[in-house]
Design a protein around this motif. Sequence first.
Motif, short mmCIF file in Angstrom:
data_model
loop_
_atom_site.label_atom_id
_atom_site.label_comp_id
_atom_site.label_asym_id
_atom_site.label_seq_id
_atom_site.Cartn_x
_atom_site.Cartn_y
_atom_site.Cartn_z
N ALA A 1 0.84 -1.20 0.00
CA ALA A 1 0.00 0.00 0.00
C ALA A 1 0.87 1.25 0.00
CB ALA A 1 -0.93 -0.01 1.21
N GLU A 2 1.87 1.27 0.86
CA GLU A 2 2.75 2.45 0.94
C GLU A 2 3.52 2.64 -0.36
OE1 GLU A 2 3.54 2.79 5.76
OE2 GLU A 2 5.13 1.96 4.51
N GLY A 3 3.81 1.53 -1.04
CA GLY A 3 4.55 1.60 -2.30
C GLY A 3 3.66 1.84 -3.50
N ARG A 4 2.37 2.14 -3.26
CA ARG A 4 1.40 2.44 -4.32
C ARG A 4 1.22 1.26 -5.27
NH1 ARG A 4 1.02 8.15 -4.81
NH2 ARG A 4 2.48 9.18 -3.43
N ASN A 5 1.48 0.06 -4.80
CA ASN A 5 1.23 -1.11 -5.64
C ASN A 5 -0.23 -1.52 -5.48
OD1 ASN A 5 3.90 -1.46 -6.55
ND2 ASN A 5 4.43 -2.36 -4.57
N GLY A 6 -0.90 -1.67 -6.60
CA GLY A 6 -2.30 -2.09 -6.55
C GLY A 6 -3.23 -0.93 -6.28
N PRO A 7 -4.54 -1.21 -6.31
CA PRO A 7 -5.54 -0.16 -6.16
C PRO A 7 -5.69 0.26 -4.70
CG PRO A 7 -6.63 -2.28 -6.31
CD PRO A 7 -5.15 -2.54 -6.45
N VAL A 8 -6.37 1.40 -4.49
CA VAL A 8 -6.70 1.81 -3.12
C VAL A 8 -7.81 0.92 -2.58
CG1 VAL A 8 -7.49 3.71 -1.66
CG2 VAL A 8 -6.07 4.19 -3.66
N LEU A 9 -8.78 0.63 -3.46
CA LEU A 9 -9.90 -0.21 -3.01
C LEU A 9 -10.45 -1.05 -4.15
CD1 LEU A 9 -13.18 1.89 -2.61
CD2 LEU A 9 -11.21 2.69 -3.88
N ARG A 10 -11.10 -2.14 -3.77
CA ARG A 10 -11.82 -3.01 -4.70
C ARG A 10 -13.19 -3.23 -4.11
NH1 ARG A 10 -7.05 -6.30 -4.94
NH2 ARG A 10 -6.08 -5.99 -6.97
N GLN A 11 -14.19 -3.36 -4.96
CA GLN A 11 -15.54 -3.63 -4.45
C GLN A 11 -16.19 -4.76 -5.24
OE1 GLN A 11 -17.91 -0.02 -3.25
NE2 GLN A 11 -16.53 0.92 -4.72
N PRO A 12 -15.73 -6.00 -5.07
CA PRO A 12 -16.41 -7.10 -5.75
C PRO A 12 -17.81 -7.26 -5.17
CG PRO A 12 -14.84 -7.95 -4.15
CD PRO A 12 -14.67 -6.46 -4.16
N PRO A 13 -18.72 -7.87 -5.91
CA PRO A 13 -20.05 -8.12 -5.35
C PRO A 13 -19.90 -8.94 -4.06
CG PRO A 13 -20.01 -8.66 -7.68
CD PRO A 13 -18.59 -8.38 -7.28
N MET A 14 -20.71 -8.64 -3.09
CA MET A 14 -20.59 -9.23 -1.76
C MET A 14 -20.65 -10.76 -1.80
SD MET A 14 -22.74 -7.60 1.28
CE MET A 14 -22.02 -7.30 2.87
N THR B 1 -9.78 -1.92 1.92
CA THR B 1 -9.53 -0.56 1.46
C THR B 1 -8.24 -0.07 2.12
OG1 THR B 1 -11.87 -0.18 1.14
CG2 THR B 1 -10.49 1.78 1.37
N ARG B 2 -7.28 0.35 1.26
CA ARG B 2 -5.92 0.62 1.76
C ARG B 2 -5.74 2.07 2.18
NH1 ARG B 2 -6.24 -3.27 -1.64
NH2 ARG B 2 -4.78 -5.02 -1.70
N LEU B 3 -5.92 2.31 3.48
CA LEU B 3 -5.75 3.67 3.99
C LEU B 3 -4.29 4.08 3.94
CD1 LEU B 3 -8.16 3.56 7.04
CD2 LEU B 3 -8.60 4.37 4.74
N GLN B 4 -3.40 3.09 3.89
CA GLN B 4 -1.96 3.41 3.84
C GLN B 4 -1.50 3.73 2.41
OE1 GLN B 4 -3.18 0.79 5.65
NE2 GLN B 4 -2.27 0.83 7.69
N HIS B 5 -2.39 3.61 1.43
CA HIS B 5 -2.07 3.97 0.05
C HIS B 5 -2.15 5.49 -0.08
CE1 HIS B 5 -2.07 4.11 -4.27
NE2 HIS B 5 -2.17 2.80 -4.42
N PRO B 6 -1.09 6.13 -0.57
CA PRO B 6 -1.11 7.60 -0.62
C PRO B 6 -2.21 8.19 -1.50
CG PRO B 6 1.13 6.76 -0.85
CD PRO B 6 0.23 5.57 -0.94
N HIS C 1 -12.14 9.22 3.20
CA HIS C 1 -12.81 9.65 4.42
C HIS C 1 -11.83 10.16 5.47
CE1 HIS C 1 -16.83 8.48 3.21
NE2 HIS C 1 -16.24 7.50 2.56
N GLN C 2 -12.38 10.88 6.43
CA GLN C 2 -11.52 11.49 7.46
C GLN C 2 -11.28 10.51 8.60
OE1 GLN C 2 -15.30 14.17 7.74
NE2 GLN C 2 -13.82 14.95 9.17
N VAL C 3 -10.69 9.39 8.21
CA VAL C 3 -10.34 8.39 9.21
C VAL C 3 -8.83 8.20 9.15
CG1 VAL C 3 -11.13 6.70 7.51
CG2 VAL C 3 -10.61 5.93 9.78
#
Length: 475
Positions: free
Chosen positions: A21-34, A69-74, A79-81
Motif C-alpha cells: 500500500a505504501e509503495g502504491r502497488n495495486g488499487p486503493v480499493l476493490r468492491q467485488p459483489p458481496m 480498502t488501503r488507507l496506507q495507500h497515498p 474519508h476522514q479516518v
Amino acid sequence: MPYREDLDRTIDALAAYLEEAEGRNGPVLRQPPMRTLAVELGLDALMREGGLSGERLSAFLDAYLDNATRLQHPADMGHQVACPHPNAILGGFIDVFTNNPMAIYEMGASAATIEYAVLNFMLRKVGWQPAPYPGDPVDPDLPHGGGVLTHGGSLAQLTALATARAAADPQAWENGNDPSLVVIAPADAHYSVARALGILGLGQKALIKAPCDRQQRLQPQKLATLIEATRASGKRIVAVVANACCTAAGLYDPLDEIGAICNAAGVWLHVDGAHGASALLSDTHRHKLNGVERADSLIWDAHKLLRAPGLAAAVLVKDHRRLEHTFSQQASYLFHDKAHPGVDLLSRTVECTKAGLGLKLFMGLAAEGEGGLAGYIDSRFALAREAYDFINARSRFHCAVAPEANIVLFRLKGLDDAQQLQLRNRLVGAGESYITTTEFAGKRWLRLTFMNPATTLQDVEHVLHQLTAMAKEGG
Ligand SMILES: *Cc1c(COP(=O)(O)O)cnc(C)c1O
C-alpha cells in the motif's frame, strides 16, 4: 507451537500489505459483489468446519487483504479516518491481546492509567486543568477537568450532550425530559448531534438551527439574539453546539466570540472538535480554536488526525463534576478517595465492558512525540492549501472555499450535481484513487481529505487528470 506460527503468518501478511500500500502497488480499493467475496473467502465453509489455521489462514488473509480498502495507500484521499500510525496499531493489538475492560481500575490498571494520562494531555492542550491522581491534593475552589474515551465521536457526542442535559435539568435523569429543553446547533453540524437528541428523547423538535453565514459558519452576533429570543419564548437551552471544524468543508466556527456570548448568557457551550481539535497540537494552527477554553465540553477523535486506529474519541469537560452527573444524580468523585489506588471511569460512559482505547492514541504519540504529530498535522493542512491553489489554477475546476484544515471541496465547471456524483463513482470504481463527495452551501462537491502522511500534490494532479479524461469520455 501452531498459534505462534499463525501469529507469524498474520504479521507477515500484514507487513506485506503495508509495504504494498505504501509503495502504491495495486488499487486503493476493490468492491467485488458481496456474494462473490463471501465465496472467495470461504466464509460459510469455515464457520461450519473450522480449520482456519496454517496454510488456510495465509490464503484467507491474502484474499481478505486483497479486498481491503488501503488507507496506507497515498492515493487514499477519501474519508476522514486515520491512516493509523504503525506504532499506534501495536497499541490496538496489545489492547485486544490483553483484553482488559479497564473502566474498572482493577480490570486493567495499565490501560486505565494510560487513558487517564492521555485525557490529561488533551485537557492541557485545551487549556483546562488536568485531573489529579487519586490521593493528590485537590483545590476545591479550582475545579479540574475530566474526560473519558469512547468508541467514536458519535458516542462522545451523545455523552457530552447527556452531560449538558444533566447540567441544564438535573431532574431529567429521574423524571424524563422537560418539553422546554432545546439545543442550538449549526444546520450542518455532524448528524450525530441530531441523532443524540433522538436517543436522549429530546426529539428533533428540540434542535434549533443556529444562525450561519454563507459558508455555514456560526454567526456570533446573531447567536446572542437567538439565545435571548429562545429564552423569552419559554425554552430552556441545554447547549449551543459549535464546529471546530465542520465535517463538510473543514471550517472552524469563531469559538472565542461564541464562547464569550455563551459564558455571558450562562449557556453550556459544546464544541464538536471530533476532526479539528487536533490542531491544538500545532503552533501554526492552534489559533483556529482560540476560545475553546471557554467551552464546557469538547469532543475530540484521536482516530482522525492523531493517527490512532479506530476508535478512540475523547469526551472532555472543563469541570469533571458535570461528567460524574451524566448518568446519575448522585455522583461519587473517586479520585478524592485516598483508599482507592485508581479511578473507575465506569460512571462516565455508556459502555460497560470498555476497551483500553488510550493505548491506540498513546503508542503513536509516544513514538513521535507531540512535535512529531504536530508536524504531521501541519503538513496535511499545508497540502490542502497547495491543492486549493493548484485546483483553482486549472480552467476546468474550481474550489468551494479556501481550506482551513486538511479538507478541499472542488467541482468540475459546467457539470451539474448529478454529473459530479457520477464522475466520482466512476473514479472510485476504477480504484486508483479514492475521494468522496459532500453537500456544501446548496451544491454537491467532490471532496479530498488528506489523512495519509505520504499523499502529495501529484496524487491530486492524478485525480484531476482522471476526472478530466472521464468527463471527456462523456461522464
Ligand atoms: C467524524 C465526526 C464525528 C463523528 O465521529 P465518529 O468517530 O465517526 O463517530 C462528529 N463530528 C465531526 C465534526 C466529525 O468530523
